[in-house]
Design a protein around this motif. Structure first.
Motif, short mmCIF file in Angstrom:
data_model
loop_
_atom_site.label_atom_id
_atom_site.label_comp_id
_atom_site.label_asym_id
_atom_site.label_seq_id
_atom_site.Cartn_x
_atom_site.Cartn_y
_atom_site.Cartn_z
N ASP A 33 0.81 -1.22 0.00
CA ASP A 33 0.00 0.00 0.00
C ASP A 33 0.84 1.26 0.00
OD1 ASP A 33 -2.64 -1.11 -0.03
OD2 ASP A 33 -2.33 -1.74 2.03
N ASN A 34 0.57 2.11 -0.99
CA ASN A 34 1.26 3.38 -1.21
C ASN A 34 2.74 3.22 -1.55
OD1 ASN A 34 -0.34 5.62 -1.47
ND2 ASN A 34 -0.68 5.82 0.72
N THR A 35 3.14 1.99 -1.86
CA THR A 35 4.49 1.73 -2.35
C THR A 35 4.39 1.18 -3.78
OG1 THR A 35 5.35 1.31 -0.14
CG2 THR A 35 6.62 0.43 -1.98
N LEU A 36 3.78 0.01 -3.93
CA LEU A 36 3.57 -0.56 -5.27
C LEU A 36 2.26 -0.08 -5.89
CD1 LEU A 36 4.68 -4.27 -4.75
CD2 LEU A 36 5.96 -2.42 -5.84
N THR A 37 1.29 0.23 -5.06
CA THR A 37 -0.03 0.63 -5.53
C THR A 37 -0.62 1.62 -4.54
OG1 THR A 37 -2.13 -0.23 -6.37
CG2 THR A 37 -1.26 -1.27 -4.39
N GLY A 38 -1.75 2.20 -4.90
CA GLY A 38 -2.42 3.12 -3.98
C GLY A 38 -2.93 2.37 -2.76
N ASP A 39 -3.22 3.10 -1.71
CA ASP A 39 -3.69 2.52 -0.46
C ASP A 39 -4.98 1.72 -0.68
OD1 ASP A 39 -3.67 1.97 2.27
OD2 ASP A 39 -4.77 3.78 2.78
N GLY A 40 -4.91 0.41 -0.41
CA GLY A 40 -6.07 -0.46 -0.54
C GLY A 40 -6.40 -0.89 -1.96
N SER A 41 -5.63 -0.46 -2.93
CA SER A 41 -5.92 -0.76 -4.33
C SER A 41 -5.38 -2.14 -4.73
CB SER A 41 -5.29 0.30 -5.24
OG SER A 41 -5.45 -0.04 -6.60
N GLN A 42 -6.07 -2.78 -5.64
CA GLN A 42 -5.59 -4.03 -6.23
C GLN A 42 -5.02 -3.78 -7.63
OE1 GLN A 42 -5.30 -7.19 -5.11
NE2 GLN A 42 -6.10 -6.74 -3.08
N GLN A 43 -5.05 -2.52 -8.07
CA GLN A 43 -4.58 -2.17 -9.41
C GLN A 43 -3.09 -1.83 -9.40
OE1 GLN A 43 -6.80 -2.56 -11.91
NE2 GLN A 43 -8.11 -3.23 -10.24
N LEU A 44 -2.40 -2.31 -10.41
CA LEU A 44 -0.98 -2.03 -10.56
C LEU A 44 -0.80 -1.13 -11.77
CD1 LEU A 44 1.81 -2.86 -9.34
CD2 LEU A 44 1.96 -4.52 -11.20
N GLU A 45 -0.21 0.03 -11.58
CA GLU A 45 0.04 0.93 -12.70
C GLU A 45 1.02 0.29 -13.67
OE1 GLU A 45 1.17 4.88 -11.45
OE2 GLU A 45 -0.21 4.78 -9.75
N ASP A 46 0.89 0.62 -14.96
CA ASP A 46 1.76 0.07 -15.99
C ASP A 46 3.24 0.38 -15.70
OD1 ASP A 46 -0.43 -0.94 -17.35
OD2 ASP A 46 -0.53 0.73 -18.78
N SER A 47 3.50 1.56 -15.16
CA SER A 47 4.90 1.94 -14.87
C SER A 47 5.50 1.04 -13.78
CB SER A 47 4.98 3.41 -14.45
OG SER A 47 4.20 3.65 -13.28
N VAL A 48 4.70 0.63 -12.81
CA VAL A 48 5.18 -0.26 -11.76
C VAL A 48 5.37 -1.66 -12.31
CG1 VAL A 48 4.74 -1.22 -9.46
CG2 VAL A 48 4.13 1.16 -9.95
N LEU A 52 8.84 -3.72 -12.27
CA LEU A 52 9.01 -5.10 -11.77
C LEU A 52 9.69 -5.97 -12.82
CD1 LEU A 52 5.54 -5.60 -10.03
CD2 LEU A 52 7.77 -5.48 -8.88
N ASP A 53 9.28 -5.82 -14.09
CA ASP A 53 9.90 -6.57 -15.19
C ASP A 53 11.39 -6.23 -15.31
OD1 ASP A 53 7.48 -7.80 -15.74
OD2 ASP A 53 6.99 -6.44 -17.41
N THR A 54 11.71 -4.95 -15.17
CA THR A 54 13.11 -4.50 -15.25
C THR A 54 13.94 -5.11 -14.12
OG1 THR A 54 12.49 -2.42 -16.31
CG2 THR A 54 14.62 -2.47 -15.18
N MET A 55 13.38 -5.12 -12.92
CA MET A 55 14.09 -5.70 -11.78
C MET A 55 14.32 -7.20 -11.98
SD MET A 55 14.95 -3.49 -9.54
CE MET A 55 14.98 -1.89 -10.33
N ARG A 56 13.28 -7.89 -12.42
CA ARG A 56 13.42 -9.34 -12.67
C ARG A 56 14.47 -9.60 -13.73
NH1 ARG A 56 7.17 -9.34 -12.53
NH2 ARG A 56 6.70 -10.29 -10.53
N ALA A 57 14.44 -8.82 -14.82
CA ALA A 57 15.40 -9.00 -15.91
C ALA A 57 16.83 -8.75 -15.43
CB ALA A 57 15.06 -8.08 -17.08
N ALA A 58 16.97 -7.88 -14.44
CA ALA A 58 18.30 -7.57 -13.90
C ALA A 58 18.73 -8.60 -12.85
CB ALA A 58 18.29 -6.17 -13.29
N GLY A 59 17.87 -9.57 -12.57
CA GLY A 59 18.23 -10.62 -11.61
C GLY A 59 17.98 -10.25 -10.15
#
Length: 169
Positions: A33-48, A52-59
């Protein structure tokens, strides 16, 4: 000091694999909450999602550690493909201990990413790991407790900047 941030980022998207490599960090423990998404939200912004994909690709190993219940965390974490620890009891380091064991890394190789000084930053400090403090994604917190704690955070943010800290954007 345990409550003064070590680093402040505009948002999670400002954390780069290069920054992590320079600091020897290969695993991130993420608040929801308020880190990856808005408080209480189940939605993930495209930028986040792209971050996440960039972090995974970087290992970079990623896991969620949240004070929320499994009912809140599970659907979100499973949708984005991350392991998760609910009811983490932050600022106690219990959830971080579980995450470190699951990630299979040393403490100096991991960092907590979160938006609250009195939970995320303090838990990281008590556990002996770095905290990558992010500005809250939204200005609105649903929890009265979080609203109250937010009122006491500004002096620690000011201290960070007074010591020469910078906002990573």
């Amino acid at each position: 000091m345990l409550l003064t941030p070590e680093y402040i980022f505009k948002n999670v998207e400002a954390i780069t694999p290069e920054f992590l490599r320079q600091k020897g960090i290969c695993a991130l423990v993420l608040d929801v909450d308020n880190t990856l998404t808005g408080d209480g939200s189940q939605q993930l912004e495209d930028s986040v999602s792209a971050w996440l994909d960039t972090m995974r690709a970087a290992g970079v190993s990623l896991t969620i550690v949240s004070n929320n219940t499994a009912k809140r965390v599970r659907p979100f974490a499973e949708r984005i493909g991350l392991a998760w620890v609910p009811l983490a009891c932050k600022p106690l380091p219990v959830g971080l201990m579980v995450a470190r064991r699951r990630l299979g890394v040393k403490k100096n190789q991991m960092a907590m990413v979160g938006d609250q000084i009195y939970t995320d930053r303090l838990a990281a400090g008590l556990f002996g790991i770095r905290c990558l403090y992010v500005m809250p994604r939204t200005p609105h917190d649903k929890s009265r407790g979080v609203k109250l704690k937010r009122k006491f955070e500004p002096p620690f943010i000011r201290k960070y900047y007074k010591k020469g800290g910078t906002l990573y954007e």
